[in-house]
Design a protein around this motif. Structure first.
Motif, PDB file in Angstrom:
ATOM      1  N   GLU A  14       0.990  -1.098   0.008  1.00 16.71           N
ATOM      2  CA  GLU A  14      -0.099   0.032   0.186  1.00 16.71           C
ATOM      3  C   GLU A  14       0.839   1.217  -0.072  1.00 16.71           C
ATOM      4  OE1 GLU A  14      -3.428   0.658   1.720  1.00 16.71           O
ATOM      5  OE2 GLU A  14      -4.158  -1.033   1.936  1.00 16.71           O
ATOM      6  N   VAL A  17       0.679   3.578   2.956  1.00 13.80           N
ATOM      7  CA  VAL A  17       1.546   2.989   4.158  1.00 13.80           C
ATOM      8  C   VAL A  17       2.939   3.299   3.942  1.00 13.80           C
ATOM      9  CG1 VAL A  17       2.145   0.992   5.720  1.00 13.80           C
ATOM     10  CG2 VAL A  17      -0.248   1.248   4.738  1.00 13.80           C
ATOM     11  N   HIS A  58       1.204  -9.097   4.712  1.00 14.80           N
ATOM     12  CA  HIS A  58       0.095  -9.489   3.710  1.00 14.80           C
ATOM     13  C   HIS A  58       0.070  -8.701   2.597  1.00 14.80           C
ATOM     14  CE1 HIS A  58      -1.355 -10.803   7.896  1.00 14.80           C
ATOM     15  NE2 HIS A  58      -1.714 -11.687   6.858  1.00 14.80           N
ATOM     16  N   PRO A  60      -0.200  -8.930  -1.900  1.00 13.36           N
ATOM     17  CA  PRO A  60      -0.568 -10.073  -3.000  1.00 13.36           C
ATOM     18  C   PRO A  60       0.396 -10.778  -3.351  1.00 13.36           C
ATOM     19  CG  PRO A  60      -0.877  -7.716  -3.571  1.00 13.36           C
ATOM     20  CD  PRO A  60      -0.563  -7.593  -2.387  1.00 13.36           C
ATOM     21  N   GLY A  85      -1.123  -5.873   9.575  1.00 10.49           N
ATOM     22  CA  GLY A  85      -2.274  -5.007   9.970  1.00 10.49           C
ATOM     23  C   GLY A  85      -3.523  -6.576  10.498  1.00 10.49           C
ATOM     24  N   HIS A  86      -3.185  -7.673  10.171  1.00  7.47           N
ATOM     25  CA  HIS A  86      -3.869  -8.912  10.258  1.00  7.47           C
ATOM     26  C   HIS A  86      -3.123  -9.678  11.293  1.00  7.47           C
ATOM     27  CE1 HIS A  86      -6.608 -12.369   8.480  1.00  7.47           C
ATOM     28  NE2 HIS A  86      -6.813 -12.031   9.703  1.00  7.47           N
ATOM     29  N   LYS A 106       0.228  -3.332  13.283  1.00  4.64           N
ATOM     30  CA  LYS A 106      -0.259  -2.039  12.584  1.00  4.64           C
ATOM     31  C   LYS A 106      -1.301  -1.636  13.345  1.00  4.64           C
ATOM     32  CE  LYS A 106       1.261  -2.616   7.911  1.00  4.64           C
ATOM     33  NZ  LYS A 106       0.571  -2.777   6.198  1.00  4.64           N
ATOM     34  N   PRO A 107      -1.674  -0.266  13.712  1.00  2.00           N
ATOM     35  CA  PRO A 107      -0.751   0.826  13.165  1.00  2.00           C
ATOM     36  C   PRO A 107       0.584   0.856  14.333  1.00  2.00           C
ATOM     37  CG  PRO A 107      -2.822   1.548  14.457  1.00  2.00           C
ATOM     38  CD  PRO A 107      -2.908   0.266  14.092  1.00  2.00           C
ATOM     39  N   VAL A 108       1.518   1.112  13.832  1.00  2.47           N
ATOM     40  CA  VAL A 108       2.600   0.945  14.449  1.00  2.47           C
ATOM     41  C   VAL A 108       3.325   2.271  14.937  1.00  2.47           C
ATOM     42  CG1 VAL A 108       4.082   0.886  12.609  1.00  2.47           C
ATOM     43  CG2 VAL A 108       5.175   0.125  14.619  1.00  2.47           C
TER      44      VAL A 108
ATOM     45  N   GLY B 490     -10.401 -10.737  11.072  1.00  5.34           N
ATOM     46  CA  GLY B 490      -9.096 -10.508  10.824  1.00  5.34           C
ATOM     47  C   GLY B 490      -8.965  -9.540   9.519  1.00  5.34           C
ATOM     48  N   SER B 491      -9.463 -10.025   8.473  1.00  8.45           N
ATOM     49  CA  SER B 491      -9.258  -9.099   7.109  1.00  8.45           C
ATOM     50  C   SER B 491      -9.524  -7.855   7.208  1.00  8.45           C
ATOM     51  CB  SER B 491     -10.069  -9.780   6.034  1.00  8.45           C
ATOM     52  OG  SER B 491      -9.450 -11.213   6.034  1.00  8.45           O
ATOM     53  N   ALA B 493     -10.114  -6.164  10.079  1.00  6.37           N
ATOM     54  CA  ALA B 493      -9.113  -5.462  10.964  1.00  6.37           C
ATOM     55  C   ALA B 493      -8.158  -4.884   9.947  1.00  6.37           C
ATOM     56  CB  ALA B 493      -8.761  -6.078  12.055  1.00  6.37           C
ATOM     57  N   HIS B 494      -7.723  -5.755   9.183  1.00  7.08           N
ATOM     58  CA  HIS B 494      -6.366  -5.383   8.365  1.00  7.08           C
ATOM     59  C   HIS B 494      -6.659  -4.150   7.265  1.00  7.08           C
ATOM     60  CE1 HIS B 494      -3.979  -5.775   4.671  1.00  7.08           C
ATOM     61  NE2 HIS B 494      -3.056  -5.700   5.467  1.00  7.08           N
ATOM     62  N   ASN B 497      -6.629  -1.308   9.810  1.00  3.51           N
ATOM     63  CA  ASN B 497      -5.398  -1.079   9.823  1.00  3.51           C
ATOM     64  C   ASN B 497      -4.575  -0.133   9.140  1.00  3.51           C
ATOM     65  OD1 ASN B 497      -5.726  -1.629  12.832  1.00  3.51           O
ATOM     66  ND2 ASN B 497      -5.274  -4.001  12.411  1.00  3.51           N
ATOM     67  N   GLN B 498      -4.953  -0.620   8.027  1.00  2.00           N
ATOM     68  CA  GLN B 498      -3.798  -0.099   7.026  1.00  2.00           C
ATOM     69  C   GLN B 498      -4.102   1.766   6.978  1.00  2.00           C
ATOM     70  OE1 GLN B 498      -1.620  -2.249   6.193  1.00  2.00           O
ATOM     71  NE2 GLN B 498      -1.863  -2.349   3.860  1.00  2.00           N
ATOM     72  N   LEU B 500      -5.132   3.669   9.185  1.00  2.00           N
ATOM     73  CA  LEU B 500      -4.620   3.918  10.653  1.00  2.00           C
ATOM     74  C   LEU B 500      -3.176   3.942  10.639  1.00  2.00           C
ATOM     75  CD1 LEU B 500      -7.160   1.977  13.057  1.00  2.00           C
ATOM     76  CD2 LEU B 500      -7.203   4.387  12.538  1.00  2.00           C
ATOM     77  N   THR B 501      -2.404   3.024  10.066  1.00  6.27           N
ATOM     78  CA  THR B 501      -1.139   3.021  10.128  1.00  6.27           C
ATOM     79  C   THR B 501      -0.559   4.226   9.270  1.00  6.27           C
ATOM     80  OG1 THR B 501      -0.872   0.746   9.942  1.00  6.27           O
ATOM     81  CG2 THR B 501       0.907   1.625   9.144  1.00  6.27           C
ATOM     82  N   ARG B 573     -11.335  -7.663   0.002  1.00  7.28           N
ATOM     83  CA  ARG B 573      -9.898  -7.518  -0.637  1.00  7.28           C
ATOM     84  C   ARG B 573      -8.808  -8.018   0.097  1.00  7.28           C
ATOM     85  NH1 ARG B 573      -5.262  -3.915  -1.108  1.00  7.28           N
ATOM     86  NH2 ARG B 573      -5.594  -3.602   1.225  1.00  7.28           N
ATOM     87  N   MET B 577      -6.856 -11.705  -0.574  1.00 10.73           N
ATOM     88  CA  MET B 577      -5.517 -11.583  -0.715  1.00 10.73           C
ATOM     89  C   MET B 577      -4.596 -12.404   0.372  1.00 10.73           C
ATOM     90  SD  MET B 577      -3.197  -8.130  -0.354  1.00 10.73           S
ATOM     91  CE  MET B 577      -3.508  -8.006   1.453  1.00 10.73           C
ATOM     92  N   ASN B 578      -5.323 -12.582   1.486  1.00  8.13           N
ATOM     93  CA  ASN B 578      -4.729 -13.488   2.426  1.00  8.13           C
ATOM     94  C   ASN B 578      -4.873 -14.972   2.128  1.00  8.13           C
ATOM     95  OD1 ASN B 578      -3.872 -11.898   4.581  1.00  8.13           O
ATOM     96  ND2 ASN B 578      -6.072 -11.808   5.776  1.00  8.13           N
TER      97      ASN B 578
END
Lengths: 139, 718
Positions: A14, A17, A58, A60, A85-86, A106-108, B490-491, B493-494, B497-498, B500-501, B573, B577-578
């Motif tokens: 991303e 990020v 994570h 692709p 993030g997962h 994440k977030p770190v 989980g997905s 949250a990811h 989190n992206q 948010l990071t 998404r 991907m996971n």
């Protein structure tokens, strides 16, 4: 001879990020390289460079775990700070077992990240210094 | 009461024969009159003086009759008696008390009956015309009958005329009803029989009008230049007057009009006959031809004194009136039978409607009056005798449903199609009922106004059950959704989190930059812009999640299936991907919209995608391929397919996968596909599975195209 600044690679699919982390590390006085995929990063590897890798687990196609495996196969000991993030216990265990020096959610936070980079790369710098000394001692 | 005629100023006849006592002659008269002297009559005058020389000359008498014999308005002198009357006419030598005068005068009786019958018929048909103003045939018939009655009156006048002047006057006025008779007869043929040549009709009426004008131009009338004398002839046992004099040649115009009327009637009758309406041709056409011909002959022969007979066209025209009356009565009779049938049908319908709990209504659009059966009035909370308009009905309909009902009724009226709808009504006591109504438009012949007839059924009970079922389905769907999202936590949250990071790292970088001596403001601006963008993205993720998690009533709206697919792929998404699943999306462009609930359709697709991913979990990375396609099928429905390359479904399990609590997953509840099928059914669509074992499974679903979206699409193509 001035000690060269640490070079940290960021591997994250991303862009937002990648950009944010690059800014953060640059603001902390580090040199930064960014890669959008695991394969790009693996192709760019040179001996002793970078000093540390921040690797998103994570992604692709070639994900962080695959990159760790590949590094192991290449016997490349570049210190890896895994970020994700997962977050799951399995992912943490797998990452650390795969050779990651640190595992961050994440977030770190900047302090956590910089401290992880520092401790991860400390060993590698020491080793680098030893290798440099060996090279200089060699006639 | 007895009247002494000497007191009335009439001359007394003194020719008293000596040879015959008055009492004997009176006995003779009484016998001929049918009077029983002993019981019926008593003298109040002096009977011995009441003698005369001849039978026909009876000087005077004052008698008291004890029972009625006859009376006539046309005879001038009446001996009034207590119980009835005897009649005498003033003669030249005193009073002629002729036995006929006291009898039922046949001429008077017959002509009076003709007049009364005609006037009665006229009144009846005039009433019919008053009630239904388009029934012109009935009006024309009524006028024909009135004219016949008028003619009868004038004829009696001529027959009883005492002087040539009197005769001439009655004959002149005879032409007024005569004119009316012919004009209305022509009109009847044209309007009712829809036959006869217009030019002939106009010619007949024109000639008759000329005759009428000439009738008042000439003295005494159009028939005679001069009436010289009256001749008394016996007709139907009565002494009546016929005129002698000089005929008026202008009367030939009148005769010509009658002849043309016969021609006109023959022509019309032939047309009606050829049209196949033979009964009408025979009855009405035949009678007009016959009686008008007979009347014309009588007029011609009488006028030119070829035969001596009184004027009796009303007698003949009465035949026409009877024929016309019979013809119209046939219609009235049929209408009456139909009315009976309708009443019976109505009664049956009302009984059936009542038994079925159906309320019947009729909306007269032009008058804006709504009639409703008692049950219908109760359904809408109207008093049973209330005057109801369309607006009153609309006011009772729930505000949320009103616009739809009005729009649909408007469409039914404009396109002349049936109306069908379900809506809520709010009764005056604030209770709410669910009704379903069906209506059919019955336009007027000219296409305007008309009526709408319909039936309404109270479906409150059924609706409550439906709502309860829908509520339970929604609960289940929500439960299934929450469970599904739990699997994706989980997905998801990811996904959150992206951004948010990005936000945190950007913000902390900015703090560090700001702490430096030289702040690079461009860098800070760039950081802030990125923070805003990341924040928006996080907000999107939360919004998507929230909409799936919250429990809301189903809200159907026009939406794009392709948008739903994209939303689902965004949500998935990270998961895809996971799991290393490669997605191929083939969406058809310019698809019409469907009517649906966005969240529920997302849920179905999410479920199908997750199942597909699960089915491919055992496959090696790189072969986990998911294909999502959308396409338009036969312009009425949209087809969506989700195909995986997983293990597939055995043929005997293709239906079973949709049954509740069927699952192959360790942690699954087995509700996902059952709920999906319920959701798609509620959308009017279908969901089914196809599979080739070991080659993966494909889930197909169809959704009906939103009607309005389809129309817009057609418009665009045009």
């Amino acid at each position: 001879m001035p000690i060269p600044r640490l070079l940290v690679a960021i591997v994250d699919d991303e862009e937002s990020v990648r950009t944010a982390l690059r800014r953060l590390l640059r603001s902390a006085g580090l040199d930064v390289q960014t890669f959008a995929t695991g394969s790009e990063f693996l192709e760019s590897l040179k001996p002793g460079r970078p000093d540390c890798v921040i690797l998103d687990l994570h992604m692709p196609q070639i994900n962080g775990f695959a990159v760790l495996s590949r590094l192991k196969e290449l016997h490349n000991e570049v210190p890896v700070v895994a970020i994700t993030g997962h977050d799951t216990p399995e992912a943490r265990e797998r990452a650390l077992a795969g050779g990651a020096k640190a595992y961050l959610r994440k977030p770190v936070d900047d302090k956590s990240l910089l401290s992880a980079i520092e401790s991860a790369s400390a060993g590698s710098r020491k080793a680098a210094r030893v290798k440099a000394k060996e090279r200089s001692d060699t006639p | 009461m007895a009247v002494d005629l000497r007191d009335q100023g009439y001359p007394r006849n003194d020719h008293t024969p000596k040879d015959e006592p008055a009492s004997d002659r009176l006995v003779g008269i009484y016998t001929r009159l049918g009077i029983n002297q002993e019981f019926d009559i008593s003298f109040v005058g002096r009977p011995n003086e009441a003698t005369s020389a001849q039978w026909e000359c009876f000087p005077w008498a004052a008698v008291r009759l004890h029972r009625p014999y006859s009376q006539s308005q046309f005879l001038p002198i009446i001996f009034k008696a207590e119980a009835g009357c005897a009649v005498a006419t003033p003669g030249s030598r005193g009073f002629d008390v002729s036995p006929e005068c006291s009898h039922m005068n046949l001429v008077t009786v017959i002509w009076s009956m003709i007049a009364s019958a005609c006037l009665t018929l006229a009144a009846m048909h005039l009433l019919v015309w008053f009630r239904k103003r388009t029934a012109w045939a009935n009006l024309l018939f009524a006028l024909t009958a009135v004219a016949t009655a008028g003619m009868a009156a004038c004829e009696v006048g001529t027959m009883h005329a005492q002087t040539p002047e009197e005769f001439g006057l009655f004959l002149r006025w005879f032409h007024v009803p005569g004119w009316l008779m012919i004009v209305t007869l022509v009109g009847f043929v044209r309007l009712y029989q829809r036959a006869g040549r217009p030019w002939l009709a106009w010619t007949v009426c024109g000639l008759r009008t000329v005759t009428l004008i000439l009738d008042f131009v000439f003295t005494p009338n159009v028939n005679f230049r001069q009436i010289t004398a009256l001749r008394q002839i016996s007709f139907l046992g009565t002494s009546i007057s016929v005129a002698e004099g000089v005929p008026n040649p202008w009367m030939l115009i009148g005769h010509a009009s009658l002849l043309l009327l016969v021609v006109f009637a023959i022509d019309a009758t032939v047309t009606v006959w050829r049209r196949g309406e033979r009964r009408q041709a025979t009855l009405v056409g035949g009678s007009i031809i016959f009686f008008v011909t007979a009347g014309t002959l009588q007029m011609v022969l009488g006028m030119w004194e070829i035969v001596h007979m009184p004027l009796t066209p009303s007698l003949l025209f009465m035949g026409i009136v009877v024929a016309m009356g019979l013809e119209l009565s046939e219609g009235v009779l049929r209408a009456s039978e139909l009315s009976d049938e309708v009443h019976e049908t109505e009664a049956r319908m009302a009984l059936a409607a009542e038994a079925a709990g159906v309320g019947i209504w009729i909306w007269n659009i032009a008058l804006n009056e709504v009639w409703g059966s008692e049950r219908w009035m109760r359904m809408f909370g109207f008093a049973s005798d209330a005057d109801v308009t369309f607006e009153n009905v609309m006011q009772r309909i729930h505000p949320e449903d009103r616009e739809t009902v009005e729009r649909e009724i408007g469409r039914a009226l404009a396109e002349r199609v049936d109306y069908a709808g379900e809506y809520r009504v709010v009764l005056p006591d604030s209770t709410q009922r669910w009704l379903t109504a069906l209506g059919r438009v019955h336009p007027e012949a000219n296409g305007s106004g008309g009526r709408m007839l319909g039936a309404t059924l109270d479906i409150t009970g059924r609706k409550a059950s439906e709502l309860e079922i829908a509520h339970q389905r929604n609960e289940l769907a929500h439960l299934s959704r929450v469970t599904m999202l739990g699997e994706l936590s989980g997905s998801l949250a990811h996904e959150l989190n992206q951004p948010l990071t990005a936000i945190l790292s950007n913000a902390q970088a900015a703090q560090r930059f700001m702490a430096r001596e030289h702040v690079d403001l461009d860098e800070v601006r760039s950081i802030l812009a990125d923070i805003v963008a990341a924040d928006q993205r996080a907000g999107e993720v939360i919004r998507r999640l929230r909409s799936l998690l919250k429990k809301e009533e189903v809200h159907h709206q026009p939406l794009s299936v392709n948008d739903v697919v994209q939303e689902v792929l965004k949500l998935m998404r990270s998961e895809l991907m996971n799991r290393g699943v490669i997605v191929h999306v083939e969406v058809a462009k310019n698809l019409p919209q469907v009517q649906g609930d966005r969240i529920e359709l997302q849920q179905v697709l999410l479920n199908l995608v997750i199942n597909a991913c699960d089915a491919m979990a055992e496959r090696s990375a790189g072969t986990r391929r998911l294909r999502i396609c959308t396409e338009l099928v036969d312009t009425a429905s949209i087809h969506i397919s989700v195909a995986d390359r997983g293990v597939g479904i055995p043929p005997d399990m293709l239906e079973q996968v949709f049954t509740p609590f069927y699952t192959t997953k360790v942690h699954g509840m087995g509700l996902g596909l059952a709920v999906c099928r319920t959701i798609i059914s509620a959308h009017g669509g279908k969901l089914w599975a196809q599979s080739q074992p070991n080659h993966g499974a494909t889930f197909h679903l169809t959704l009906p195209v939103d009607a309005r979206s389809a129309e817009q699409r057609e418009d665009k193509h045009e």
